[in-house]
Write a protein that holds these residues in place. Structure first.
Motif, PDB file in Angstrom:
ATOM      1  N   THR A 198       4.073  -9.902 -13.067  1.00  0.00           N
ATOM      2  CA  THR A 198       2.792  -8.974 -13.197  1.00  0.00           C
ATOM      3  C   THR A 198       2.639  -8.168 -12.152  1.00  0.00           C
ATOM      4  OG1 THR A 198       1.732 -10.954 -14.800  1.00  0.00           O
ATOM      5  CG2 THR A 198       0.302  -9.156 -13.312  1.00  0.00           C
ATOM      6  N   LEU A 199       2.395  -7.043 -12.274  1.00  0.00           N
ATOM      7  CA  LEU A 199       2.045  -6.074 -11.306  1.00  0.00           C
ATOM      8  C   LEU A 199       0.598  -5.370 -11.582  1.00  0.00           C
ATOM      9  CD1 LEU A 199       3.094  -4.035  -8.993  1.00  0.00           C
ATOM     10  CD2 LEU A 199       3.706  -2.512 -10.770  1.00  0.00           C
ATOM     11  N   LEU A 200      -0.128  -5.300 -10.423  1.00  0.00           N
ATOM     12  CA  LEU A 200      -1.546  -5.004 -10.495  1.00  0.00           C
ATOM     13  C   LEU A 200      -1.436  -3.690  -9.515  1.00  0.00           C
ATOM     14  CD1 LEU A 200      -3.261  -8.182 -10.290  1.00  0.00           C
ATOM     15  CD2 LEU A 200      -3.524  -6.524 -12.075  1.00  0.00           C
ATOM     16  N   LYS A 201      -2.016  -2.459 -10.159  1.00  0.00           N
ATOM     17  CA  LYS A 201      -2.021  -1.348  -9.302  1.00  0.00           C
ATOM     18  C   LYS A 201      -3.484  -1.077  -9.384  1.00  0.00           C
ATOM     19  CE  LYS A 201      -1.627   3.173 -11.017  1.00  0.00           C
ATOM     20  NZ  LYS A 201      -1.123   4.394 -11.321  1.00  0.00           N
ATOM     21  N   VAL A 202      -4.184  -0.960  -7.997  1.00  0.00           N
ATOM     22  CA  VAL A 202      -5.286  -1.046  -7.643  1.00  0.00           C
ATOM     23  C   VAL A 202      -5.626   0.224  -7.038  1.00  0.00           C
ATOM     24  CG1 VAL A 202      -7.503  -1.812  -6.607  1.00  0.00           C
ATOM     25  CG2 VAL A 202      -5.472  -3.444  -7.244  1.00  0.00           C
ATOM     26  N   ASP A 203      -6.432   1.122  -7.514  1.00  0.00           N
ATOM     27  CA  ASP A 203      -6.989   2.491  -7.286  1.00  0.00           C
ATOM     28  C   ASP A 203      -8.402   2.508  -6.897  1.00  0.00           C
ATOM     29  OD1 ASP A 203      -7.296   5.080  -6.908  1.00  0.00           O
ATOM     30  OD2 ASP A 203      -6.875   5.920  -8.755  1.00  0.00           O
ATOM     31  N   SER A 204      -8.443   2.043  -5.623  1.00  0.00           N
ATOM     32  CA  SER A 204      -9.970   1.810  -5.129  1.00  0.00           C
ATOM     33  C   SER A 204     -10.910   1.122  -5.833  1.00  0.00           C
ATOM     34  CB  SER A 204     -10.660   3.071  -4.383  1.00  0.00           C
ATOM     35  OG  SER A 204     -11.110   3.927  -5.526  1.00  0.00           O
ATOM     36  N   ASP A 205     -12.117   1.398  -6.208  1.00  0.00           N
ATOM     37  CA  ASP A 205     -12.940   0.751  -7.264  1.00  0.00           C
ATOM     38  C   ASP A 205     -13.088   1.597  -8.548  1.00  0.00           C
ATOM     39  OD1 ASP A 205     -13.728  -1.046  -5.244  1.00  0.00           O
ATOM     40  OD2 ASP A 205     -15.549   0.219  -4.642  1.00  0.00           O
ATOM     41  N   LYS A 206     -12.163   2.495  -8.737  1.00  0.00           N
ATOM     42  CA  LYS A 206     -12.137   3.105 -10.165  1.00  0.00           C
ATOM     43  C   LYS A 206     -11.251   2.481 -11.061  1.00  0.00           C
ATOM     44  CE  LYS A 206     -11.545   7.404  -7.346  1.00  0.00           C
ATOM     45  NZ  LYS A 206     -10.568   8.418  -6.886  1.00  0.00           N
ATOM     46  N   SER A 207     -10.152   1.888 -11.004  1.00  0.00           N
ATOM     47  CA  SER A 207      -9.172   1.319 -11.986  1.00  0.00           C
ATOM     48  C   SER A 207      -8.225   0.385 -11.514  1.00  0.00           C
ATOM     49  CB  SER A 207      -8.506   2.357 -12.697  1.00  0.00           C
ATOM     50  OG  SER A 207      -7.303   2.767 -11.930  1.00  0.00           O
TER      51      SER A 207
ATOM     52  N   LEU B 298       0.886  -1.101  -0.102  1.00  0.00           N
ATOM     53  CA  LEU B 298       0.030  -0.089  -0.072  1.00  0.00           C
ATOM     54  C   LEU B 298       0.797   1.366   0.160  1.00  0.00           C
ATOM     55  CD1 LEU B 298      -2.935   1.497   0.233  1.00  0.00           C
ATOM     56  CD2 LEU B 298      -2.326   1.232   2.479  1.00  0.00           C
ATOM     57  N   LYS B 299       0.735   2.215  -0.889  1.00  0.00           N
ATOM     58  CA  LYS B 299       1.517   3.347  -1.273  1.00  0.00           C
ATOM     59  C   LYS B 299       0.693   4.268  -1.975  1.00  0.00           C
ATOM     60  CE  LYS B 299       5.995   5.014  -3.225  1.00  0.00           C
ATOM     61  NZ  LYS B 299       7.075   4.537  -3.759  1.00  0.00           N
ATOM     62  N   ASN B 300       0.617   5.532  -1.222  1.00  0.00           N
ATOM     63  CA  ASN B 300       0.005   6.693  -1.710  1.00  0.00           C
ATOM     64  C   ASN B 300      -1.580   6.509  -2.006  1.00  0.00           C
ATOM     65  OD1 ASN B 300       2.213   8.305  -1.789  1.00  0.00           O
ATOM     66  ND2 ASN B 300       2.827   7.541  -3.816  1.00  0.00           N
ATOM     67  N   LYS B 301      -2.100   5.514  -1.088  1.00  0.00           N
ATOM     68  CA  LYS B 301      -3.331   5.224  -1.039  1.00  0.00           C
ATOM     69  C   LYS B 301      -3.895   4.173  -2.258  1.00  0.00           C
ATOM     70  CE  LYS B 301      -5.370   9.249   1.226  1.00  0.00           C
ATOM     71  NZ  LYS B 301      -5.979  10.577   1.110  1.00  0.00           N
ATOM     72  N   LYS B 302      -2.914   3.476  -2.708  1.00  0.00           N
ATOM     73  CA  LYS B 302      -3.035   2.567  -3.819  1.00  0.00           C
ATOM     74  C   LYS B 302      -2.672   1.209  -3.573  1.00  0.00           C
ATOM     75  CE  LYS B 302      -3.309   5.964  -7.612  1.00  0.00           C
ATOM     76  NZ  LYS B 302      -3.511   6.988  -7.072  1.00  0.00           N
ATOM     77  N   PHE B 303      -3.215   0.251  -3.826  1.00  0.00           N
ATOM     78  CA  PHE B 303      -2.739  -1.073  -3.509  1.00  0.00           C
ATOM     79  C   PHE B 303      -2.022  -1.829  -4.628  1.00  0.00           C
ATOM     80  CE2 PHE B 303      -6.306  -0.888  -0.485  1.00  0.00           C
ATOM     81  CZ  PHE B 303      -5.717  -1.310   0.640  1.00  0.00           C
ATOM     82  N   TYR B 304      -0.664  -2.477  -4.513  1.00  0.00           N
ATOM     83  CA  TYR B 304      -0.157  -2.966  -5.543  1.00  0.00           C
ATOM     84  C   TYR B 304       0.152  -4.670  -5.186  1.00  0.00           C
ATOM     85  CZ  TYR B 304       1.129   1.916  -6.701  1.00  0.00           C
ATOM     86  OH  TYR B 304       1.314   3.088  -6.972  1.00  0.00           O
TER      87      TYR B 304
END
Length: 147
Positions: A61-70, A39-45
């Protein structure tokens, strides 16, 4: 996501279930692996190394999760891809099949995130098109647990 949640980085167990539908035929792949959860800058990786099961052996593979937005999927190694899945929007993305790089359209469907410091669930769907012709409907369900 709680505003008070601090940054963290940990090793986790990851269960990935991918469901791909092409011309009404459903194909399901399930992968259990270990990886990193940040968790960094309010985004999950979420990061992990692909296996033969997924067809992307020797790729990371890297998944960057920006809440329910993208959700942004970045794959590097023997194959490379950069897909942006954004709810209700279509993006032109790079996708490597292992036989060549293509520009594909990615139209984001639902994105459900139930992630916290302990792990949780990420469930997202998208459709993929090539030259505006639908090639597949996809759903990915990822469960994360601390080791």
């Amino acid at each position: 996501m709680s505003e008070s949640l601090a940054s963290f980085k940990k090793d986790v167990l990851i269960n990935i279930k991918g469901i791909q539908t092409v011309d009404g035929q459903e194909d399901v792949i399930e992968l259990f692996t270990t990886g990193k959860y940040v968790l960094k800058n309010k985004k999950f990786y979420i990061s992990y190394t692909e296996s033969e099961t997924t067809g992307f052996k020797d790729s990371d593979t890297l998944l960057k999760v920006d809440s329910d937005k993208s959700v942004t999927l970045i794959r590097s190694g023997k194959t490379s891809s950069h897909l942006v899945i954004e709810k209700g929007k279509r993006h032109q993305c790079q996708y490597d099949t292992g036989y060549g790089m293509f520009t594909v359209g990615i139209s984001g469907g639902k994105i459900v995130t139930e992630l916290n410091e302990e792990g949780g669930l990420l469930d997202f769907s998208y459709s993929m098109d090539l030259n505006s012709a639908l090639t597949s409907e996809n759903r990915v369900i990822i469960t994360i647990k601390g080791e």
